[in-house]
Design an enzyme around this catalytic site. Structure first.
Site, PDB file in Angstrom:
ATOM      1  N   LYS A  40     -11.714 -12.392 -32.379  1.00  0.00           N
ATOM      2  CA  LYS A  40     -12.269 -13.285 -31.365  1.00  0.00           C
ATOM      3  C   LYS A  40     -13.782 -13.115 -31.371  1.00  0.00           C
ATOM      4  CE  LYS A  40     -12.004 -14.597 -26.575  1.00  0.00           C
ATOM      5  NZ  LYS A  40     -12.321 -15.964 -27.035  1.00  0.00           N
ATOM      6  N   SER A  41     -14.510 -14.206 -31.174  1.00  0.00           N
ATOM      7  CA  SER A  41     -15.967 -14.191 -31.310  1.00  0.00           C
ATOM      8  C   SER A  41     -16.626 -13.118 -30.430  1.00  0.00           C
ATOM      9  CB  SER A  41     -16.537 -15.550 -30.948  1.00  0.00           C
ATOM     10  OG  SER A  41     -15.967 -16.543 -31.773  1.00  0.00           O
ATOM     11  N   ASN A  61      -8.681 -25.665 -24.043  1.00  0.00           N
ATOM     12  CA  ASN A  61      -9.191 -24.377 -23.576  1.00  0.00           C
ATOM     13  C   ASN A  61     -10.672 -24.412 -23.289  1.00  0.00           C
ATOM     14  OD1 ASN A  61     -10.940 -22.314 -25.342  1.00  0.00           O
ATOM     15  ND2 ASN A  61      -9.874 -23.699 -26.748  1.00  0.00           N
ATOM     16  N   CYS A  75     -18.607 -24.530 -30.775  1.00  0.00           N
ATOM     17  CA  CYS A  75     -17.765 -24.479 -29.587  1.00  0.00           C
ATOM     18  C   CYS A  75     -18.216 -25.570 -28.605  1.00  0.00           C
ATOM     19  CB  CYS A  75     -17.869 -23.108 -28.928  1.00  0.00           C
ATOM     20  SG  CYS A  75     -17.053 -23.010 -27.338  1.00  0.00           S
ATOM     21  N   LYS A 132     -18.731 -22.337 -39.196  1.00  0.00           N
ATOM     22  CA  LYS A 132     -17.623 -23.096 -38.603  1.00  0.00           C
ATOM     23  C   LYS A 132     -18.172 -24.309 -37.877  1.00  0.00           C
ATOM     24  CE  LYS A 132     -13.522 -22.371 -35.801  1.00  0.00           C
ATOM     25  NZ  LYS A 132     -12.736 -21.355 -35.087  1.00  0.00           N
ATOM     26  N   SER A 177     -12.605 -26.526 -32.091  1.00  0.00           N
ATOM     27  CA  SER A 177     -11.844 -27.421 -31.215  1.00  0.00           C
ATOM     28  C   SER A 177     -12.612 -28.726 -30.979  1.00  0.00           C
ATOM     29  CB  SER A 177     -11.481 -26.721 -29.909  1.00  0.00           C
ATOM     30  OG  SER A 177     -12.617 -26.199 -29.290  1.00  0.00           O
ATOM     31  N   GLY A 199      -4.547 -27.746 -31.695  1.00  0.00           N
ATOM     32  CA  GLY A 199      -3.112 -27.901 -31.878  1.00  0.00           C
ATOM     33  C   GLY A 199      -2.766 -29.270 -32.442  1.00  0.00           C
ATOM     34  N   GLY A 244      -6.878 -26.549 -37.839  1.00  0.00           N
ATOM     35  CA  GLY A 244      -6.636 -27.567 -36.824  1.00  0.00           C
ATOM     36  C   GLY A 244      -5.214 -28.087 -36.863  1.00  0.00           C
ATOM     37  N   GLY A 272      -4.040 -21.267 -35.378  1.00  0.00           N
ATOM     38  CA  GLY A 272      -4.307 -20.711 -34.051  1.00  0.00           C
ATOM     39  C   GLY A 272      -3.275 -21.122 -33.034  1.00  0.00           C
TER      40      GLY A 272
HETATM   41  C1  LIG Z   1      -7.583 -20.284 -26.766  1.00  0.00           C
HETATM   42  C2  LIG Z   1      -8.518 -20.570 -27.883  1.00  0.00           C
HETATM   43  C3  LIG Z   1      -9.665 -19.791 -28.036  1.00  0.00           C
HETATM   44  C4  LIG Z   1     -10.539 -20.031 -29.078  1.00  0.00           C
HETATM   45  N1  LIG Z   1     -11.632 -19.236 -29.219  1.00  0.00           N
HETATM   46  C5  LIG Z   1     -12.441 -19.394 -30.272  1.00  0.00           C
HETATM   47  C6  LIG Z   1     -13.519 -18.504 -30.496  1.00  0.00           C
HETATM   48  O1  LIG Z   1     -13.752 -17.562 -29.739  1.00  0.00           O
HETATM   49  N2  LIG Z   1     -14.297 -18.711 -31.593  1.00  0.00           N
HETATM   50  C7  LIG Z   1     -14.072 -19.730 -32.470  1.00  0.00           C
HETATM   51  O2  LIG Z   1     -14.788 -19.840 -33.453  1.00  0.00           O
HETATM   52  N3  LIG Z   1     -13.041 -20.581 -32.280  1.00  0.00           N
HETATM   53  C8  LIG Z   1     -12.234 -20.445 -31.214  1.00  0.00           C
HETATM   54  N4  LIG Z   1     -11.171 -21.309 -31.036  1.00  0.00           N
HETATM   55  C9  LIG Z   1     -10.943 -22.389 -32.005  1.00  0.00           C
HETATM   56  C10 LIG Z   1      -9.936 -21.960 -33.077  1.00  0.00           C
HETATM   57  O3  LIG Z   1     -10.425 -20.896 -33.857  1.00  0.00           O
HETATM   58  C11 LIG Z   1      -9.577 -23.125 -34.007  1.00  0.00           C
HETATM   59  O4  LIG Z   1     -10.734 -23.560 -34.663  1.00  0.00           O
HETATM   60  C12 LIG Z   1      -8.950 -24.286 -33.248  1.00  0.00           C
HETATM   61  O5  LIG Z   1      -8.077 -23.783 -32.279  1.00  0.00           O
HETATM   62  C13 LIG Z   1      -8.193 -25.249 -34.146  1.00  0.00           C
HETATM   63  O6  LIG Z   1      -7.089 -24.640 -34.751  1.00  0.00           O
HETATM   64  P1  LIG Z   1      -5.574 -24.735 -34.178  1.00  0.00           P
HETATM   65  O7  LIG Z   1      -5.296 -26.173 -33.928  1.00  0.00           O
HETATM   66  O8  LIG Z   1      -4.725 -24.121 -35.250  1.00  0.00           O
HETATM   67  O9  LIG Z   1      -5.574 -23.940 -32.928  1.00  0.00           O
HETATM   68  C14 LIG Z   1     -10.287 -21.098 -29.986  1.00  0.00           C
HETATM   69  C15 LIG Z   1      -9.140 -21.874 -29.823  1.00  0.00           C
HETATM   70  C16 LIG Z   1      -8.254 -21.637 -28.790  1.00  0.00           C
HETATM   71  C17 LIG Z   1      -7.022 -22.476 -28.645  1.00  0.00           C
END
Ligand SMILES: Cc1cc2nc3c(=O)[nH]c(=O)nc-3n(C[C@H](O)[C@H](O)[C@H](O)COP(=O)(O)O)c2cc1C
Ligand SMILES: Cc1cc2nc3c(=O)[nH]c(=O)nc-3n(C[C@H](O)[C@H](O)[C@H](O)COP(=O)(O)OP(=O)(O)OC[C@H]3O[C@@H](n4cnc5c(N)ncnc54)[C@H](O)[C@@H]3O)c2cc1C
Ligand code: FES
Lengths: 321, 288
Positions: A57-58, A81, A140, A176, A204, A229, A255, A277
């Site tokens: 986590k970042s 989120n 973000c 990213k 996201s 998601g 994604g 994720g």
């Molecule tokens: C609850 C949550 C927290 C996340 N926190 C971060 C983060 O701290 N740093 C980051 O680069 N991406 C963060 N993301 C983005 C994810 O790394 C990812 O790019 C995004 O969820 C898309 O992938 P997925 O559809 O498989 O979840 C977060 C996503 C979610 C759902």
């Protein structure tokens, strides 16, 4: 269906390993940042579940509490989120993530800052640890001072921050990027110019919003938040497709992936590795092993001995943009 | 393959419900009662099928309680019948104070239930410390005449004295029942008899002692843990105790699992994720 006899009948065992900016992954799946990556014990568990690599986590320079809850909600087509980058800060992160060789897969550090100097400082503090690469989320959509809310998603800012991070380490640097930008290829090109070794696409989407009708109130504590998601998957795929066309860097496609078929789509769009994720919500950490098993079966079906031969396969079709 | 269908994607949005009744349980704990949306004709009339649904609730599970524009925190269901449910809240900080300030007609949002609850076996002993008794209440409702041990600091912090008559009470100051810790009462009980199961919820040092005693006497036990929660459904990693997600793998863990958790009884993580001693985590956590 008996997978083992299938493999014998097919005469080969598909090779799912990939090389991502010189890092060997036993399979292309990567735990995306912000999902379960808070502790070494959880990274270990996800690696044991079959992930090819894991991302923490970042981490920022100082500890952050993040936004008020609700911070993460599941809706019918994905997650939304606004965690707000809660993290214990780099000093504690260095204690938490020492001895990373216990984790059975390469570990990527996700590093955040409000300006280039902060990225450099966090990376500097993490250099003695066993991270395989640094990922810079400049994308973000819901944290003031950071990502797109901090103006980091422009080509200029991406170039500047990537350059600074590049000068702070010899390890690979991943940038990213956000799915929000129509000209996503320009951001990827800026990252490349700054010295990035790979592009993580995407973060996201949004921000989006949900409203509680009874109380007439946005539900997330921050009011709005990033969408991930299933709802994000087709957009993420198109972004990966665009980035593949724009730059000759390896891509971590992220994604909406929750099955081997989804992961295979990402690979065909141009991804070398595939981040996962939100799917942990539906299928638990075990989702990694399942995706890998399904990718193997798909490779057999497609007659692909090496998954890496399929990277960008969708670009080879005639007549597409 | 069937378990990989997209249909396993579950929506879990909060659903706002009005408080229908407020009752004081002790000097520092208050219960808020609500109508179950499944049995509310108004909910059905608007065509809603809220994600929040208690029909599969297992004692030990929790819900996320939302106060619009303030925050959202985990609580146990302490009352449940066909029509209504309740939460019992110990007054601690800003959020629980706001819950205590609620009146009938006020809105509270709920999502869940989440987590793995208790696995019920025949017979057994229930050990509740402080507001941990709120977690034990629906379990007691479902067990067949369990032996109940309740501990609190003083008499006016005891819960459910009328609801569960015949409890074995311990107070730190001896103001009701025996003077001493509820773990002393348990020690006495399991040295005389070997219960089929011990169920525990309370301050973590208490549960750590319960685990130790039960393991020494080869008595199986289950305990419900508290950690700082954000998502509540196993995604964010905020609530982890070593490699376990308390919100999804727990909050109830059995003796063997607890024995494998190096942080149990020792460390927990704050809102930022910083790891601190269990005492500092609860910040004294004594209520008022
Ligand atoms: C609850 C949550 C927290 C996340 N926190 C971060 C983060 O701290 N740093 C980051 O680069 N991406 C963060 N993301 C983005 C994810 O790394 C990812 O790019 C995004 O969820 C898309 O992938 P997925 O559809 O498989 O979840 C977060 C996503 C979610 C759902
Ligand atoms: C699974 C579970 C079930 C619970 N059931 C009940 C219950 O039935 N009745 C009850 O009175 N309390 C229950 N709690 C504790 C309740 O969540 C806290 O008392 C409440 O969050 C305190 O918020 P506050 O703003 O009043 O106090 P604060 O001063 O903000 O916090 C006081 C203490 O509460 C805990 N806490 C605060 N925020 C959270 C959070 N987001 N997640 C977990 N713990 C937190 C911490 O230990 C903190 O030190 C439960 C906790 C968990 C994890
Ligand atoms: S609260 Fe998010 S994983 Fe448990």
């Amino acid at each position: 269906m008996n997978m083992k006899t299938d493999r014998i009948a097919a005469g080969f065992e598909p090779d799912l390993s990939v090389s991502l900016a010189g890092i060997r992954l036993a399979n292309p799946t990567v735990l995306a940042s912000g999902i379960l990556g808070t502790t070494k014990a959880l990274l270990k568990r996800v690696a044991e579940c079959g992930a090819g690599a894991v991302t923490i986590k970042s981490i920022s320079l100082a500890p952050r509490d993040g936004h008020a809850n609700p911070t993460i909600l599941a809706f019918d087509a994905g997650l939304i989120n606004a965690v707000g980058y809660s993290n214990p800060g780099v000093e504690e992160a260095c204690r938490e993530f020492s001895g990373l060789s216990d984790v059975a897969a390469p570990v990527f550090a996700s590093v955040i800052g409000t300006h280039a100097g902060e990225f450099v400082e966090v990376i500097g503090r993490m250099e003695p640890l066993g991270f395989a690469a640094y990922e810079l989320p400049l994308s973000c959509p819901h944290t003031p001072g950071y990502g797109t809310m901090g103006g980091q998603g422009t080509p200029q800012a991406t170039l500047e921050i990537t350059k600074a991070a590049r000068s702070a380490t010899k390890k690979p640097v991943f940038v990213k990027i956000s799915p929000n930008m129509p000209a996503i290829g320009e951001i990827a090109a800026a990252a490349r110019e700054g010295g990035a070794d790979a592009i993580t696409a995407v973060n996201s989407l949004g921000p989006g919003m949900l409203i509680d009708v009874e109380t007439r109130t946005p539900v997330l504590g921050f009011g709005m938040g990033g969408v991930t998601g299933p709802a994000l998957r087709p957009i993420a795929l198109r972004c990966v497709y665009d980035v593949f066309k724009a730059v000759d860097l390896p891509i971590i496609g992220v994604g909406g992936v929750s099955t081997g078929r989804h992961a295979m789509e990402m690979v065909m769009a141009g991804a070398t590795a595939v981040g996962v994720g939100s799917a942990v919500h539906a299928f638990g950490p075990e989702v990694f092993g399942r995706i890998v098993g399904q990718m193997r079966a798909l490779c057999l079906k497609l007659g692909a001995e090496r998954l890496s031969d399929l990277i960008g396969a969708a670009h080879k079709q005639q007549g597409l943009p | 393959m069937s378990d990989m269908r997209q249909s396993s994607w579950k929506s879990g949005l909060p659903f706002s419900i009005r408080v229908i009744e407020v009752r004081d349980e002790s000097r520092s704990a208050r219960t808020l009662m609500f109508r179950r949306p499944e049995s509310d004709p108004d909910v059905a009339a608007s065509g809603d099928a809220p994600d929040f649904n208690l029909s599969g609730f297992v004692p030990g599970q929790f819900v996320m309680v939302w106060i619009p524009r303030l925050d959202e925190k985990p609580f146990t269901i302490s009352y449940l019948d066909d029509r209504t449910f309740g939460i019992t809240v110990l007054k601690r900080g800003p959020f629980t104070k706001a819950l205590h300030a609620m009146n009938p007609g006020d809105w509270v949002g709920f999502r869940g239930p989440y987590g793995r609850g208790f696995s019920l076996s025949a017979g057994g002993v229930v050990v509740g410390g402080g507001v941990g008794m709120a977690t034990m209440a629906t379990l007691i409702d479902r067990l067949d005449k369990p032996k109940i041990l309740q501990g609190a600091r003083t008499a006016d912090e005891l819960l459910f004295l009328d609801r569960f008559p015949g409890m074995d009470i311990s107070t730190d100051d001896g103001s009701k029942g025996r003077r001493g810790f509820v773990t002393d009462a348990l020690a006495e009980l399991i040295s005389a008899d070997r219960p089929a199961m011990v169920y525990a919820c309370g301050p973590e040092p208490m549960m750590a002692r319960v685990l130790q005693m039960c393991r020494d006497r080869c008595v199986p036990c289950q305990a419900s843990l508290e950690r700082f929660m954000k998502c509540g459904f196993g995604v964010c990693g905020q609530c982890c105790c070593d490699g376990r997600r308390v919100c999804r793998d727990g909050p109830v863990f059995n003796s063997d699992e607890l024995a494998g958790l190096a942080s149990f009884g020792r460390f927990a993580r704050l809102k930022s994720g910083s790891k601190v001693g269990i005492g500092a985590y609860h910040g004294g956590g004594k209520g008022e």
